[in-house]
Design a protein around this motif. Structure first.
Motif, mmCIF file in Angstrom:
data_model
loop_
_atom_site.group_PDB
_atom_site.id
_atom_site.type_symbol
_atom_site.label_atom_id
_atom_site.label_comp_id
_atom_site.label_asym_id
_atom_site.label_seq_id
_atom_site.Cartn_x
_atom_site.Cartn_y
_atom_site.Cartn_z
ATOM 1 N N ASP A 35 18.473 5.613 7.906
ATOM 2 C CA ASP A 35 18.272 5.122 9.276
ATOM 3 C C ASP A 35 17.075 5.806 9.922
ATOM 4 O O ASP A 35 16.328 5.194 10.683
ATOM 5 C CB ASP A 35 19.527 5.376 10.127
ATOM 6 N N ALA A 36 16.927 7.103 9.613
ATOM 7 C CA ALA A 36 15.794 7.844 10.185
ATOM 8 C C ALA A 36 14.479 7.234 9.716
ATOM 9 O O ALA A 36 13.534 7.112 10.494
ATOM 10 C CB ALA A 36 15.873 9.312 9.792
ATOM 11 N N LEU A 37 14.420 6.825 8.450
ATOM 12 C CA LEU A 37 13.192 6.182 7.944
ATOM 13 C C LEU A 37 12.911 4.920 8.757
ATOM 14 O O LEU A 37 11.782 4.685 9.176
ATOM 15 C CB LEU A 37 13.362 5.807 6.469
ATOM 16 N N TYR A 38 13.975 4.143 8.999
ATOM 17 C CA TYR A 38 13.796 2.908 9.767
ATOM 18 C C TYR A 38 13.266 3.218 11.171
ATOM 19 O O TYR A 38 12.352 2.547 11.660
ATOM 20 C CB TYR A 38 15.128 2.139 9.857
ATOM 21 N N THR A 39 13.845 4.237 11.804
ATOM 22 C CA THR A 39 13.408 4.550 13.174
ATOM 23 C C THR A 39 11.962 5.051 13.203
ATOM 24 O O THR A 39 11.314 4.970 14.239
ATOM 25 C CB THR A 39 14.304 5.608 13.860
ATOM 26 N N MET A 40 11.488 5.556 12.049
ATOM 27 C CA MET A 40 10.083 5.987 11.998
ATOM 28 C C MET A 40 9.174 4.849 11.540
ATOM 29 O O MET A 40 8.029 5.072 11.162
ATOM 30 C CB MET A 40 9.945 7.184 11.065
ATOM 31 N N ARG A 41 9.699 3.646 11.517
ATOM 32 C CA ARG A 41 8.985 2.442 11.081
ATOM 33 C C ARG A 41 8.557 2.518 9.617
ATOM 34 O O ARG A 41 7.538 1.991 9.208
ATOM 35 C CB ARG A 41 7.759 2.187 11.969
ATOM 36 N N VAL A 42 9.357 3.214 8.816
ATOM 37 C CA VAL A 42 9.124 3.236 7.372
ATOM 38 C C VAL A 42 10.220 2.375 6.756
ATOM 39 O O VAL A 42 11.400 2.667 6.947
ATOM 40 C CB VAL A 42 9.213 4.685 6.823
ATOM 41 N N GLU A 44 22.253 9.724 7.205
ATOM 42 C CA GLU A 44 21.447 8.949 8.165
ATOM 43 C C GLU A 44 19.943 9.077 7.936
ATOM 44 O O GLU A 44 19.148 8.718 8.790
ATOM 45 C CB GLU A 44 21.782 9.342 9.616
ATOM 46 N N GLN A 45 19.552 9.600 6.757
ATOM 47 C CA GLN A 45 18.114 9.705 6.500
ATOM 48 C C GLN A 45 17.488 8.326 6.277
ATOM 49 O O GLN A 45 16.311 8.136 6.558
ATOM 50 C CB GLN A 45 17.861 10.625 5.300
ATOM 51 N N ARG A 61 0.837 -1.217 0.000
ATOM 52 C CA ARG A 61 0.000 0.000 0.000
ATOM 53 C C ARG A 61 0.866 1.260 0.000
ATOM 54 O O ARG A 61 2.051 1.208 0.270
ATOM 55 C CB ARG A 61 -0.890 -0.006 1.239
ATOM 56 N N ARG A 62 0.238 2.365 -0.297
ATOM 57 C CA ARG A 62 0.853 3.701 -0.264
ATOM 58 C C ARG A 62 2.018 3.837 -1.255
ATOM 59 O O ARG A 62 2.935 4.611 -1.028
ATOM 60 C CB ARG A 62 1.395 4.034 1.131
ATOM 61 N N TYR A 115 10.090 2.317 0.675
ATOM 62 C CA TYR A 115 9.846 3.735 0.406
ATOM 63 C C TYR A 115 10.754 4.292 -0.691
ATOM 64 O O TYR A 115 10.326 5.085 -1.511
ATOM 65 C CB TYR A 115 10.033 4.526 1.708
#
Lengths: 416, 272
Positions: free
Chosen positions: B140-147, B137-138, B48-49, B152
């Protein structure tokens, strides 16, 4: 006994031949600020990354709310991760998106909220972190402090229970460092999250931490409160704290707490007979200042108070240090309590005459002339007994504190 | 391995064998990793999305590459018109110009040149953009936001490439044939009717389908290589930070171009 929210049990992590974490055992409790300190390269950030799963241990276990992460199913771990937010050292904002899109991003990607609801929630966080005017800007157009606030807004938009801060103040000037730390305390109280922080900024970070964890050569050298760390007098901890703390408090120019202790010990031990000495404890209501003036002005006020204290009492042999975020203790050697009271009264006059005007100037620049605010500066004078530990002196002086200088908001915001 | 390293200094044969062995192991390892990476990204296309992201990438990879494809297609067709005209005239078969141009374009030159042009334009961009997201680290940031970063960042690019490559190849073929018309007919005087009759009669659906199959395969390969190089640029041993991004971009373009040509041969041999 309270059950830790996150536990590390014998966690070992290696990169190639190098063991970065060596059988680390650690507890992090709910609703506290836990700060991890240690020399560069001791694995502080590596430790933090294990909490959110960016890294996994080679040996040992990370236990989240009593359950080992390695034994959780993917959806269980996802549910745990949804409670954690991570603030990167360099903020890691998505630089091709505006501030608003950055803040709304986690909601858009991980929730089923309608667009209207997402926009409402993002707007609330943006407003709470005073970023409304920057909402349409890109991260590269913002100052370092504002970027940090955007990162915090993005982290808090999903209402996490745990926020991990990776060196949030590195590379910032003393005022900005204290601003960021005070922001962390402020928002932790407001939103009620558990904070785990990696930082080098001693002593500032001690003023806001409930627990500190000292990493030493890949293992936990100490965990507990700062007071416990000082009381234990372990050579390793003492040496380490001294090496990080330095001689001066960066923000106020006063002595560091370690340097203050050395001065105090020298004063007591210097002469054969018991010296006459007095102490004065000055304080401002930092949290109130933060609420009314914002973080920058609050820190500026604190800095001004430190500078005035130093300027006034240093030439007459007094020595001062910050002992909590908003308390300054001054020791007057060879001074009777009556004389000390007189000194404080004179100082209060000076504060009224000069400092309050300066503070008003700072505040006006930050929040505008029309906004109404009150500031109370308190002082408590106490006779120093040579058997008293510094903490005891502070405790006694605190009970004697009374307001010595004020800025009160009158009708139309006029000073009273 | 340590004992082999010690022996290397004394025996040149071992040095050569070590070099070949390590190179082969590295290549096979990378190929395997790339296969897994592509599979995960491909499966995530259907989550989705994704639609909005895919449409954005089709615009970036496809629509914004159309001008460069138009220019290259036009001049390739024009050069083919010139070269083939003078070659065919020697055999008295200038009338076969339409066949020669259309077949070489649709079967070979269209898919290959389009893939190389999109690699240069969009592939390098993909590798650099994802590389920068990685080192800042963007990712990694996606991972930490559960994305999921692969879902993505990678899946939409692979989907968009698979959609765009055949379309741009068709566009290239069309423009190339028009380019051949400009030089062969308008400049050198071949009969225009004959030119288009030959184009129409000599091209069969097998040729066109073959060209599209190549374009699809190139789309998947180029996007996978470029995204893989950018995504794992932090694991390079020959450079760190911005240098790693630069090296990843170079590797992405070089590897993609080489793989396009190798795959072209393989696919052609299967289609013949």
């Amino acid at each position: 006994m309270e059950i830790p929210l996150i536990e590390f049990r014998n966690v070992t992590k290696r990169f190639g031949d190098k063991t970065v974490l060596d059988k680390v055992n650690l507890d992090i409790y709910e609703n506290q600020i836990t700060t991890i300190i240690g020399k560069s390269g001791t694995g502080k950030s590596v430790l933090l990354k294990h909490i959110i799963g960016l890294l996994t241990p080679d040996e040992g276990a990370v236990i989240f709310q009593g359950r080992p992460v390695s034994k959780m199913k993917k959806n269980e771990w996802d549910a745990c991760r949804s409670q954690i937010a991570y603030l990167f050292q360099n903020n890691a904002l998505l630089d091709s998106m505006t501030v608003f899109d950055n803040v709304a991003f986690p909601l858009r990607q991980t929730t089923e909220f309608s667009n209207a609801e997402i926009e409402k929630r993002a707007a609330i966080r943006i407003e709470e972190l005073e970023l409304t005017e920057a909402a349409d800007k890109f991260p590269s157009e913002l100052s370092g402090g504002m970027q940090k606030r955007v990162a915090l807004a993005r982290a808090l938009v999903t209402d996490p229970k745990i926020v991990l801060f990776d060196e949030p103040t590195t590379g910032q000037d003393p005022i900005r460092k204290n601003m960021i730390l005070s922001m962390i305390v402020h928002y932790r109280r407001k939103f009620g999250f558990t904070a785990v922080m990696v930082s080098h900024d001693i002593p500032d970070v001690f003023f806001i931490s409930d627990r500190i964890v000292i990493l030493w050569e890949g293992a936990v050298g100490f965990q507990g409160t700062y007071e416990e760390a000082v009381r234990l007098k372990l050579p390793m901890i003492d040496e380490f704290l001294r090496s990080l703390e330095g001689f001066q408090d960066e923000l106020t120019g006063l002595l560091s707490r370690e340097a203050f202790r050395v001065h105090y010990a020298a004063m007591l031990g210097g002469s054969a007979e018991i010296p006459t000495a007095s102490a004065a404890l000055f304080s401002v209501e930092f949290d109130l200042l933060h609420e009314t003036l914002g973080p920058q002005a609050a820190v500026e006020v604190l800095r001004a108070l430190g500078e005035y204290t130093n300027r006034r009492f240093n030439p007459i042999g007094g020595f001062s240090a910050r002992h909590s975020r908003d308390e300054i203790l001054t020791i007057f050697p060879h001074t009777s309590i009556d004389k000390a009271r007189q000194l404080v009264a004179d100082f209060a006059q000076e504060l009224k005459a000069e400092a309050i005007d300066r503070i008003q100037g700072i505040a006006t620049a930050e929040i505008g002339a029309a906004t109404c605010f009150d500031i109370y500066i308190r002082a408590g004078v106490e006779q120093v007994s040579p058997v008293d530990e510094i903490d005891k002196i502070i405790e006694k002086a605190r009970t004697k504190q009374k307001i010595v200088a004020t800025h009160r908001c009158g009708p139309g915001g006029n000073r009273q | 391995m340590i004992s082999l390293d010690r022996a290397r200094g004394s025996n040149p044969l071992i040095t050569v064998l070590l070099f070949i062995g390590r190179g082969t192991l590295g290549f096979v390892g990378n190929l395997g990793a790339m296969g897994v990476f592509f599979s995960i990204a491909f499966i995530n296309i259907f989550r989705r999305r994704q639609l909005r992201q895919i449409v954005n990438q089709v615009f970036y990879i496809g629509a914004r590459s159309s001008l460069i494809v138009l220019l290259v297609g036009l001049f390739t067709g024009m050069v083919l018109g010139l070269q083939l005209f003078y070659s065919l005239v020697k055999f008295g078969s200038a009338g076969a110009l339409g066949s020669a141009i259309s077949l070489s374009l649709v079967r070979e030159m269209g898919p290959v040149l389009t893939a190389i042009m999109i690699t240069a334009r969009a592939g390098s961009g993909m590798a650099a953009e994802i590389g920068i997201l990685r080192i800042s680290e963007q990712v990694d940031a996606l991972y930490t936001m559960r994305v999921d970063p692969v879902r993505y960042l990678i899946s939409p690019r692979i989907a968009a490439s698979i959609i765009s490559f055949p379309l741009l190849t068709a566009f290239f073929d069309l423009i190339g044939i028009i380019g051949g018309y400009l030089t062969g007919v308008l400049l050198l005087g071949t009969n225009g009717g004959t030119y288009f009759y030959r184009v129409q009669s000599s091209l069969s659906m097998v040729d066109i389908r073959g060209g599209f199959i190549k374009a699809l395969v190139f789309g998947a390969i180029v996007s996978c290589i470029c995204c893989f190089q950018g995504y794992f640029c932090h694991m390079r041993t020959d450079g760190y930070g911005a240098k790693a991004v630069g090296l990843a971009t170079v590797s992405a373009v070089v590897l993609s171009c080489v793989m396009v040509l190798i795959t072209d041969y393989v696919v052609t041999s299967f289609l013949m």
